[in-house]
Scaffold this motif. Structure first.
Motif, PDB file in Angstrom:
ATOM      1  N   ARG A   7     -11.350 -18.995 -28.676  1.00 25.62           N
ATOM      2  CA  ARG A   7     -10.907 -18.801 -30.057  1.00 25.62           C
ATOM      3  C   ARG A   7     -12.077 -18.615 -31.017  1.00 25.62           C
ATOM      4  O   ARG A   7     -12.018 -17.787 -31.906  1.00 25.62           O
ATOM      5  CB  ARG A   7     -10.061 -19.986 -30.500  1.00 25.62           C
ATOM      6  CG  ARG A   7      -8.756 -20.099 -29.782  1.00 25.62           C
ATOM      7  CD  ARG A   7      -8.131 -21.468 -30.068  1.00 25.62           C
ATOM      8  NE  ARG A   7      -7.024 -21.746 -29.203  1.00 25.62           N
ATOM      9  CZ  ARG A   7      -7.135 -22.262 -27.989  1.00 25.62           C
ATOM     10  NH1 ARG A   7      -8.316 -22.558 -27.508  1.00 25.62           N
ATOM     11  NH2 ARG A   7      -6.079 -22.488 -27.265  1.00 25.62           N
ATOM     12  N   LEU A  12      -1.696 -13.243 -25.922  1.00 21.46           N
ATOM     13  CA  LEU A  12      -1.376 -13.865 -24.633  1.00 21.46           C
ATOM     14  C   LEU A  12       0.006 -14.513 -24.658  1.00 21.46           C
ATOM     15  O   LEU A  12       0.717 -14.521 -23.665  1.00 21.46           O
ATOM     16  CB  LEU A  12      -2.420 -14.931 -24.277  1.00 21.46           C
ATOM     17  CG  LEU A  12      -3.737 -14.436 -23.717  1.00 21.46           C
ATOM     18  CD1 LEU A  12      -4.740 -15.587 -23.612  1.00 21.46           C
ATOM     19  CD2 LEU A  12      -3.551 -13.788 -22.364  1.00 21.46           C
ATOM     20  N   GLN A  13       0.371 -15.051 -25.783  1.00 22.04           N
ATOM     21  CA  GLN A  13       1.652 -15.737 -25.894  1.00 22.04           C
ATOM     22  C   GLN A  13       2.796 -14.779 -26.203  1.00 22.04           C
ATOM     23  O   GLN A  13       3.949 -15.065 -25.890  1.00 22.04           O
ATOM     24  CB  GLN A  13       1.576 -16.819 -26.956  1.00 22.04           C
ATOM     25  CG  GLN A  13       0.613 -17.917 -26.559  1.00 22.04           C
ATOM     26  CD  GLN A  13       0.343 -18.886 -27.671  1.00 22.04           C
ATOM     27  OE1 GLN A  13       0.904 -18.783 -28.749  1.00 22.04           O
ATOM     28  NE2 GLN A  13      -0.523 -19.841 -27.418  1.00 22.04           N
ATOM     29  N   THR A  46      -4.167 -27.125 -25.975  1.00 23.73           N
ATOM     30  CA  THR A  46      -3.983 -25.681 -26.141  1.00 23.73           C
ATOM     31  C   THR A  46      -3.170 -25.368 -27.390  1.00 23.73           C
ATOM     32  O   THR A  46      -3.564 -24.530 -28.207  1.00 23.73           O
ATOM     33  CB  THR A  46      -3.306 -25.082 -24.892  1.00 23.73           C
ATOM     34  OG1 THR A  46      -4.151 -25.305 -23.770  1.00 23.73           O
ATOM     35  CG2 THR A  46      -3.068 -23.591 -25.059  1.00 23.73           C
ATOM     36  N   ASP A  84      -4.505 -23.690 -30.898  1.00 30.18           N
ATOM     37  CA  ASP A  84      -3.884 -22.462 -31.409  1.00 30.18           C
ATOM     38  C   ASP A  84      -3.505 -22.644 -32.875  1.00 30.18           C
ATOM     39  O   ASP A  84      -3.772 -21.781 -33.710  1.00 30.18           O
ATOM     40  CB  ASP A  84      -2.646 -22.093 -30.591  1.00 30.18           C
ATOM     41  CG  ASP A  84      -2.985 -21.531 -29.225  1.00 30.18           C
ATOM     42  OD1 ASP A  84      -4.158 -21.146 -29.002  1.00 30.18           O
ATOM     43  OD2 ASP A  84      -2.073 -21.481 -28.373  1.00 30.18           O
ATOM     44  N   ASP A  98      -1.802 -16.967 -19.245  1.00 27.63           N
ATOM     45  CA  ASP A  98      -2.151 -18.091 -20.108  1.00 27.63           C
ATOM     46  C   ASP A  98      -1.695 -19.404 -19.471  1.00 27.63           C
ATOM     47  O   ASP A  98      -2.438 -20.386 -19.442  1.00 27.63           O
ATOM     48  CB  ASP A  98      -1.513 -17.895 -21.490  1.00 27.63           C
ATOM     49  CG  ASP A  98      -1.920 -18.961 -22.477  1.00 27.63           C
ATOM     50  OD1 ASP A  98      -3.112 -19.320 -22.516  1.00 27.63           O
ATOM     51  OD2 ASP A  98      -1.043 -19.426 -23.224  1.00 27.63           O
ATOM     52  N   GLN A  99      -0.501 -19.419 -18.927  1.00 29.87           N
ATOM     53  CA  GLN A  99       0.019 -20.627 -18.290  1.00 29.87           C
ATOM     54  C   GLN A  99      -0.797 -20.979 -17.044  1.00 29.87           C
ATOM     55  O   GLN A  99      -1.058 -22.151 -16.778  1.00 29.87           O
ATOM     56  CB  GLN A  99       1.494 -20.450 -17.958  1.00 29.87           C
ATOM     57  CG  GLN A  99       2.368 -20.414 -19.193  1.00 29.87           C
ATOM     58  CD  GLN A  99       3.804 -20.017 -18.892  1.00 29.87           C
ATOM     59  OE1 GLN A  99       4.127 -19.550 -17.817  1.00 29.87           O
ATOM     60  NE2 GLN A  99       4.673 -20.198 -19.879  1.00 29.87           N
ATOM     61  N   LEU A 111       1.340 -11.434 -20.013  1.00 25.49           N
ATOM     62  CA  LEU A 111       0.123 -12.163 -20.369  1.00 25.49           C
ATOM     63  C   LEU A 111       0.394 -13.657 -20.503  1.00 25.49           C
ATOM     64  O   LEU A 111      -0.489 -14.474 -20.251  1.00 25.49           O
ATOM     65  CB  LEU A 111      -0.467 -11.606 -21.663  1.00 25.49           C
ATOM     66  CG  LEU A 111      -0.937 -10.157 -21.610  1.00 25.49           C
ATOM     67  CD1 LEU A 111      -1.450  -9.726 -22.977  1.00 25.49           C
ATOM     68  CD2 LEU A 111      -1.993  -9.966 -20.544  1.00 25.49           C
ATOM     69  N   ARG A 112       1.591 -14.007 -20.897  1.00 26.47           N
ATOM     70  CA  ARG A 112       1.960 -15.418 -21.044  1.00 26.47           C
ATOM     71  C   ARG A 112       1.786 -16.154 -19.716  1.00 26.47           C
ATOM     72  O   ARG A 112       1.304 -17.284 -19.677  1.00 26.47           O
ATOM     73  CB  ARG A 112       3.400 -15.545 -21.543  1.00 26.47           C
ATOM     74  CG  ARG A 112       3.753 -16.951 -21.973  1.00 26.47           C
ATOM     75  CD  ARG A 112       5.152 -17.055 -22.579  1.00 26.47           C
ATOM     76  NE  ARG A 112       5.373 -16.067 -23.609  1.00 26.47           N
ATOM     77  CZ  ARG A 112       6.410 -15.207 -23.617  1.00 26.47           C
ATOM     78  NH1 ARG A 112       7.311 -15.246 -22.667  1.00 26.47           N
ATOM     79  NH2 ARG A 112       6.552 -14.343 -24.585  1.00 26.47           N
ATOM     80  N   SER A 121      -3.943 -20.366 -16.635  1.00 28.33           N
ATOM     81  CA  SER A 121      -5.196 -20.920 -17.143  1.00 28.33           C
ATOM     82  C   SER A 121      -5.017 -22.384 -17.546  1.00 28.33           C
ATOM     83  O   SER A 121      -5.875 -23.231 -17.251  1.00 28.33           O
ATOM     84  CB  SER A 121      -5.676 -20.094 -18.335  1.00 28.33           C
ATOM     85  OG  SER A 121      -6.810 -20.672 -18.917  1.00 28.33           O
ATOM     86  N   THR A 122      -3.911 -22.684 -18.195  1.00 26.81           N
ATOM     87  CA  THR A 122      -3.633 -24.063 -18.592  1.00 26.81           C
ATOM     88  C   THR A 122      -3.472 -24.957 -17.367  1.00 26.81           C
ATOM     89  O   THR A 122      -3.988 -26.079 -17.321  1.00 26.81           O
ATOM     90  CB  THR A 122      -2.374 -24.128 -19.477  1.00 26.81           C
ATOM     91  OG1 THR A 122      -2.587 -23.326 -20.648  1.00 26.81           O
ATOM     92  CG2 THR A 122      -2.061 -25.552 -19.904  1.00 26.81           C
ATOM     93  N   ARG A 132      -5.435 -14.914 -28.337  1.00 26.97           N
ATOM     94  CA  ARG A 132      -4.567 -16.021 -27.923  1.00 26.97           C
ATOM     95  C   ARG A 132      -3.114 -15.723 -28.304  1.00 26.97           C
ATOM     96  O   ARG A 132      -2.202 -15.941 -27.524  1.00 26.97           O
ATOM     97  CB  ARG A 132      -5.005 -17.332 -28.584  1.00 26.97           C
ATOM     98  CG  ARG A 132      -6.259 -17.917 -28.033  1.00 26.97           C
ATOM     99  CD  ARG A 132      -6.062 -18.650 -26.728  1.00 26.97           C
ATOM    100  NE  ARG A 132      -4.934 -19.540 -26.796  1.00 26.97           N
ATOM    101  CZ  ARG A 132      -4.088 -19.756 -25.794  1.00 26.97           C
ATOM    102  NH1 ARG A 132      -4.248 -19.151 -24.649  1.00 26.97           N
ATOM    103  NH2 ARG A 132      -3.083 -20.587 -25.922  1.00 26.97           N
TER     104      ARG A 132
END
Length: 98
Positions: free
Chosen positions: A2, A15-16, A64, A68, A25-26, A21-22, A28-29, A12
């Motif tokens: 960020r 990604l959501q 996360t 954000d 992101d998940q 892409l979501r 990565s989390t 970011r």
């Protein structure tokens, strides 16, 4: 990402917003949570891996989402980021110290 990457907060949000892409992101989390779970288990060998994983996922998701929020230009963004350090430390400390 960020702060270091120009337009990191925008990335970011993208990604959501995009379903494909979501999932990235998940993932990565979940990788972050696995790393934290490893640290919890290393600091507290009696901790069950499933519980460490749940604790780690909770803090990963919380960090996360709050980061954000902080980087979306919220009026309390800087305070949110500062308090997030306190939340993280206080939440994880009992799990990593015997």
């Amino acid at each position: 990402m960020r702060a270091e990457v120009p337009a990191g907060a925008d990335l970011r949000r993208a990604l959501q917003a995009v379903p494909e892409l979501r999932e990235l992101d998940q993932q990565s989390t979940r990788r972050s949570a696995a790393f934290i779970a490893d640290a919890i288990c290393a600091g507290n060998p009696e901790m069950e891996r499933a519980r460490a994983g749940a604790i780690a996922l909770e803090i990963s998701e919380t960090v996360t989402r709050l980061l954000d929020l902080a980087f979306q230009g919220e009026p309390y963004g800087e305070v949110i980021a500062q308090e997030l350090r306190v939340i993280t430390k206080r939440y994880l400390l009992p799990y990593v110290t015997p």
